[in-house]
Design a protein around this motif. Sequence first.
Motif, mmCIF file in Angstrom:
data_model
loop_
_atom_site.group_PDB
_atom_site.id
_atom_site.type_symbol
_atom_site.label_atom_id
_atom_site.label_comp_id
_atom_site.label_asym_id
_atom_site.label_seq_id
_atom_site.Cartn_x
_atom_site.Cartn_y
_atom_site.Cartn_z
ATOM 1 N N ALA A 12 -10.023 9.558 -17.994
ATOM 2 C CA ALA A 12 -8.787 9.792 -17.246
ATOM 3 C C ALA A 12 -9.036 10.531 -15.938
ATOM 4 C CB ALA A 12 -7.783 10.567 -18.103
ATOM 5 N N HIS A 13 -9.923 11.515 -15.958
ATOM 6 C CA HIS A 13 -10.189 12.274 -14.734
ATOM 7 C C HIS A 13 -10.835 11.392 -13.669
ATOM 8 C CE1 HIS A 13 -14.024 12.437 -16.843
ATOM 9 N NE2 HIS A 13 -14.600 12.761 -15.686
ATOM 10 N N LEU A 14 -11.598 10.394 -14.090
ATOM 11 C CA LEU A 14 -12.214 9.480 -13.120
ATOM 12 C C LEU A 14 -11.158 8.622 -12.439
ATOM 13 C CD1 LEU A 14 -15.319 8.349 -15.188
ATOM 14 C CD2 LEU A 14 -15.226 10.044 -13.353
ATOM 15 N N TYR A 15 -10.150 8.195 -13.202
ATOM 16 C CA TYR A 15 -9.071 7.401 -12.612
ATOM 17 C C TYR A 15 -8.289 8.211 -11.588
ATOM 18 C CZ TYR A 15 -10.049 4.346 -16.596
ATOM 19 O OH TYR A 15 -10.659 3.547 -17.515
ATOM 20 N N LEU A 16 -8.070 9.488 -11.896
ATOM 21 C CA LEU A 16 -7.364 10.354 -10.959
ATOM 22 C C LEU A 16 -8.171 10.543 -9.682
ATOM 23 C CD1 LEU A 16 -5.027 12.191 -10.207
ATOM 24 C CD2 LEU A 16 -6.142 14.014 -11.497
ATOM 25 N N ALA A 41 -8.073 7.277 -7.705
ATOM 26 C CA ALA A 41 -6.772 7.012 -7.089
ATOM 27 C C ALA A 41 -6.571 7.888 -5.850
ATOM 28 C CB ALA A 41 -5.652 7.250 -8.094
ATOM 29 N N LYS A 42 -6.958 9.150 -5.933
ATOM 30 C CA LYS A 42 -6.809 10.044 -4.782
ATOM 31 C C LYS A 42 -7.754 9.654 -3.655
ATOM 32 C CE LYS A 42 -4.714 13.940 -6.989
ATOM 33 N NZ LYS A 42 -4.233 15.221 -6.597
ATOM 34 N N ALA A 43 -8.984 9.291 -3.998
ATOM 35 C CA ALA A 43 -9.946 8.869 -2.982
ATOM 36 C C ALA A 43 -9.493 7.583 -2.303
ATOM 37 C CB ALA A 43 -11.316 8.681 -3.607
ATOM 38 N N ASP A 44 -8.967 6.640 -3.075
ATOM 39 C CA ASP A 44 -8.472 5.390 -2.488
ATOM 40 C C ASP A 44 -7.291 5.641 -1.569
ATOM 41 O OD1 ASP A 44 -10.404 3.954 -3.790
ATOM 42 O OD2 ASP A 44 -9.055 3.141 -5.334
ATOM 43 N N SER A 45 -6.435 6.583 -1.953
ATOM 44 C CA SER A 45 -5.287 6.913 -1.106
ATOM 45 C C SER A 45 -5.738 7.437 0.249
ATOM 46 C CB SER A 45 -4.409 7.954 -1.802
ATOM 47 O OG SER A 45 -3.361 8.364 -0.969
ATOM 48 N N ILE A 46 -6.803 8.217 0.245
ATOM 49 C CA ILE A 46 -7.331 8.749 1.508
ATOM 50 C C ILE A 46 -8.079 7.663 2.281
ATOM 51 C CG2 ILE A 46 -8.965 10.384 2.507
ATOM 52 C CD1 ILE A 46 -8.202 12.251 0.120
ATOM 53 N N ALA A 47 -8.902 6.912 1.581
ATOM 54 C CA ALA A 47 -9.745 5.904 2.239
ATOM 55 C C ALA A 47 -8.927 4.758 2.826
ATOM 56 C CB ALA A 47 -10.764 5.349 1.252
ATOM 57 N N TYR A 48 -7.911 4.309 2.092
ATOM 58 C CA TYR A 48 -7.132 3.166 2.551
ATOM 59 C C TYR A 48 -5.876 3.562 3.304
ATOM 60 C CZ TYR A 48 -10.206 0.596 -0.549
ATOM 61 O OH TYR A 48 -11.306 0.068 -1.159
ATOM 62 N N GLY A 49 -5.611 4.838 3.380
ATOM 63 C CA GLY A 49 -4.435 5.323 4.105
ATOM 64 C C GLY A 49 -3.377 5.839 3.151
ATOM 65 N N THR A 50 -2.777 6.921 3.538
ATOM 66 C CA THR A 50 -1.742 7.522 2.692
ATOM 67 C C THR A 50 -0.467 6.689 2.736
ATOM 68 O OG1 THR A 50 -0.910 8.867 4.498
ATOM 69 C CG2 THR A 50 -2.653 9.841 3.122
ATOM 70 N N ALA A 51 0.404 6.953 1.793
ATOM 71 C CA ALA A 51 1.675 6.238 1.742
ATOM 72 C C ALA A 51 2.477 6.485 3.019
ATOM 73 C CB ALA A 51 2.473 6.672 0.519
ATOM 74 N N GLN A 108 0.828 -1.205 0.000
ATOM 75 C CA GLN A 108 0.000 0.000 0.000
ATOM 76 C C GLN A 108 0.865 1.259 0.000
ATOM 77 O OE1 GLN A 108 -3.092 0.089 -0.623
ATOM 78 N NE2 GLN A 108 -3.458 2.247 -0.314
ATOM 79 N N ALA A 109 1.983 1.243 0.707
ATOM 80 C CA ALA A 109 2.874 2.409 0.713
ATOM 81 C C ALA A 109 3.373 2.710 -0.701
ATOM 82 C CB ALA A 109 4.051 2.172 1.651
ATOM 83 N N TYR A 110 3.647 1.673 -1.456
ATOM 84 C CA TYR A 110 4.124 1.856 -2.819
ATOM 85 C C TYR A 110 2.974 2.179 -3.778
ATOM 86 C CZ TYR A 110 6.284 0.865 -7.308
ATOM 87 O OH TYR A 110 6.730 0.967 -8.596
ATOM 88 N N CYS A 111 1.917 1.398 -3.716
ATOM 89 C CA CYS A 111 0.841 1.499 -4.697
ATOM 90 C C CYS A 111 0.042 2.791 -4.598
ATOM 91 C CB CYS A 111 -0.093 0.305 -4.580
ATOM 92 S SG CYS A 111 0.687 -1.229 -5.114
ATOM 93 N N SER A 112 -0.147 3.313 -3.389
ATOM 94 C CA SER A 112 -0.967 4.521 -3.282
ATOM 95 C C SER A 112 -0.298 5.703 -3.971
ATOM 96 C CB SER A 112 -1.276 4.848 -1.825
ATOM 97 O OG SER A 112 -0.113 5.183 -1.123
#
Length: 76
Positions: free
Chosen positions: A43-47, A50-60, A14-18
């Motif tokens: 493309a904007h949906l993927y961005l 990705a940002k929402a997942d980083s917040i939801a699952y924890g930042t790097a 997760q540290a790498y992937c986020s």
Amino acid sequence: DVYKRQPLAVAVAQAYCSEVAVHAAEECVQLHGGIGMTWEHPAHLYLKRAKADSIAYGTAGRHREAVAALVELPAP
């Protein structure tokens, strides 16, 4: 023994992937230019995802702290 290593493997992944997911999505939007931020290309949906997942699952950074704690090292 395998079950003891799972939290470490998850935290490292997760540290790498986020960070990589957000960076790849940002580059995708840049590559596609103006169309990357319109409804004509997802493309904007993927961005956003990705940002929402980083917040939801924890930042790097949070996952790096978890890795440090799991291997008993001082956090960066």
